[in-house]
Design an enzyme around this catalytic site. Sequence first.
Site, mmCIF file in Angstrom:
data_model
loop_
_atom_site.group_PDB
_atom_site.id
_atom_site.type_symbol
_atom_site.label_atom_id
_atom_site.label_comp_id
_atom_site.label_asym_id
_atom_site.label_seq_id
_atom_site.Cartn_x
_atom_site.Cartn_y
_atom_site.Cartn_z
ATOM 1 N N ASP A 323 32.993 30.538 34.009
ATOM 2 C CA ASP A 323 33.287 31.359 32.844
ATOM 3 C C ASP A 323 32.735 30.629 31.616
ATOM 4 O O ASP A 323 32.540 29.412 31.646
ATOM 5 C CB ASP A 323 34.801 31.541 32.726
ATOM 6 C CG ASP A 323 35.177 32.362 31.510
ATOM 7 O OD1 ASP A 323 34.569 33.419 31.306
ATOM 8 O OD2 ASP A 323 36.073 31.936 30.765
ATOM 9 N N ASP A 519 39.421 29.699 32.906
ATOM 10 C CA ASP A 519 40.626 29.210 32.234
ATOM 11 C C ASP A 519 41.532 30.322 31.732
ATOM 12 O O ASP A 519 42.541 30.044 31.099
ATOM 13 C CB ASP A 519 40.243 28.308 31.051
ATOM 14 C CG ASP A 519 39.758 29.096 29.847
ATOM 15 O OD1 ASP A 519 39.169 30.178 30.051
ATOM 16 O OD2 ASP A 519 39.971 28.638 28.714
ATOM 17 N N ASP A 523 40.418 35.439 34.528
ATOM 18 C CA ASP A 523 39.671 34.730 35.570
ATOM 19 C C ASP A 523 40.455 34.603 36.877
ATOM 20 O O ASP A 523 39.880 34.235 37.897
ATOM 21 C CB ASP A 523 39.291 33.324 35.091
ATOM 22 C CG ASP A 523 38.386 33.353 33.871
ATOM 23 O OD1 ASP A 523 37.518 34.228 33.817
ATOM 24 O OD2 ASP A 523 38.575 32.507 32.978
#
Length: 776
Positions: A323, A519, A523
């Site tokens: 990410d 995080d 996600d």
Amino acid sequence: MDRRIPWELFRRPATLLSGRRFEPLLLAATAGALTAGGIAWLAGAPDIADLCWGLGTVIAVVPSVIWVLAALQRGHAGVDLIAVLALGGTLAVREYLAGALIALMLASGRTLEAAAQRRASHDLRALLEHAPRSARVRTLDVVREVSLAEVAVGDLVVVGPGEVVPVDGRVVGATAVLDESVLTGETQQVERADGERVRSGVVNAGGAFELRATATEQDSTYAEIVRLAQQAGAESAPVVRLADRYAAWFLPLSVAVAGLAWWVSGSAVRAVAVLVVATPCPLLLAAPVAIVSGLSRASRYGVVVRDGGALESLGRAHTLLLDKTGTLTSGRPRVLDVVAAPGREPSEVLRLAASLDQLSPHVLAHALVDAAQARGLELSMPVDVTEEPGLGATGTVEGHHLAVGRHGVGAGDPTWARAVDNRAVLDGAAVAWLTADGRLAGAVLLRDPLRPDAPRTLRRLRAAGIRRLVMLTGDRTEPAREVAMVLGLDAVHAHLTPADKVAAVRAERARAVTVMVGDGVNDAPALAAADIGVAMGARGSSASAQAADIVLTTDRVERLADAVTIAVRARRIAVQSALGGMLMSLAAMAVAALGMLPPAPGALLQEGIDVAVILNALRALRAGRKSRPALEPTTEALIHRFAAEHDDLQEVLEAVRGAADQLSNTPGPAALASVREVHRLLTEQLLPHEYAEEHQLYPALASSLGGPETTATMSRAHAEIERLAGRIATHLALSGTDGAPRPEQLDDLRACLYGLHSVLRLHFTQEEENYFSLAP
């Protein structure tokens, strides 16, 4: 009559015998039986010794049989099957000491394996806790609270400040200011005007607004996130034990050699001796010991690995998905530049804007205040402060009416303001405009910066065996591509929803063992769908941590490279130990098949092999090749000192850029005065900083990094900075007597200023990535 084996009879006993408390009890019982038998044998009571050893063998036989039958029910024969055959064989030929030794080895292996592969639950409690349980529905002038399941399509839902949007819908009336980080990972707040779509799960960061429901609870975005995480978690098959993969060929080979020895010699004892030395204790012990050692070493770096299977899989991974926000970038907006209107100083613009924003809860306001405090600016306390969500704050500071926030730049605005607006588009930055007494006074550009340790981390990951690096983000395409270009990623996918991320993870997982790093709550489904999910747990959401196999407890993405390096080394040592032990066992099997190695001496020989492979496996506890250079405490102190000075020197960067812009717009006496101010800052602040780095920091780093060549390119940048500063000083000496630059000087002077600004930005970034990121 149905003669099929009733496998279900073994499921519950196998579960009970695999509990946390049973393996230690089995280990204690077998060790006690072996010890008691040894004492009896030394005391001259061989019958009692055989009884104790035989009892220890029987204690291990019963659970071993149940474990083997349970494994067969799952469709594979594990390494425990050889141990069961050896235990049964020792009892049949009355080689009780050999049986007791095998029982102890089996119990030790089960205990170590249980410690290595005991996983925590991947529950989604944090996801569920974030989800609202009720909603407020307005009918005419009556607002009533109902359960979320009662909300129907078309209902008018009231969302108060700080509340989570309960269902998908469209804004009605007033503009909604939303924190969508739970879905996109982006920290910047967004505005949704009348009629625009809003997804459930986002947080109302402004005033109350109304929402026309377009979906029920079950059909809304946040409920889909929870379902995706649950489904992805259910699809994640347990990792096959490393030992069992080798057992696929070692098991039939051992049985075949034992059978052949029995058939050729006619001696069952010889067959049992083959099985005793074939007992795969290098597999039962060495692999778990190496993996547990890797888990222990990883924990020292702030890397929590949920089980040995996750570490072993991480050591085989070749694809890494990341990410962007909070993983590759810091996740916090940071002041990129401060631009002042003609007649004002950038430091004064930042000081006034931060003074007004001291009382604001907005994430950009925090960034302004932090930047001002980092530069040592003295803030004033504002009065009569009001804040309108989505527009900004207004108030009085030092007798001046100020406003900080949005400003629609148009053709009627000054040239410098239009230039700032263009820069914001080009740099993908947000702009906080400062208005003083009704006139634009300056602007602060903010952006979520790249983590300084991200480039080094990705280089180390490639060196550790990661072949493909891919970014998955809900952010816009342009900033995502810029980050991917700087980091040298293999692919980037932007504008992704949580469902899109899961689909991308599954596509990559079909080609290679895949790691996903994130995080945010958004996600969590992707982390659960990957072979190994890694959560940035220091500041990330608890939901992502719950869905992950590995959690980084420190806010340093470099720990991921540490984890991969440790996993690769632990797995390599486990394979070395297992294969080395099996080769020695194969040699002992050949000797036993020839009748030259009875069962009891064979068991003792096997113990010697076990000791050798365990000692080798324990190497995983030690540090391997240094992934980061070891720094002396004095060097770390220097790094922290010069890193702090970089923050202070942002004022110099802004002054250089501002002077160049002013020289382009109005090349008169005022522009030359700004160039003189730049020269003063260069002489008093920047050049002394560069000189100190060259003569203090770089020599200290050279001894740690391997010689002066490691800092040579940075030294060359210092020389270029000094050359440009000298060129600017020469231009000041050559300027006209009227206090303005001569026409023939303008092009070169502008080039010097813009060039110096670019060189300084690149040089600072390189130092922060290559040197300052070495010190935690």
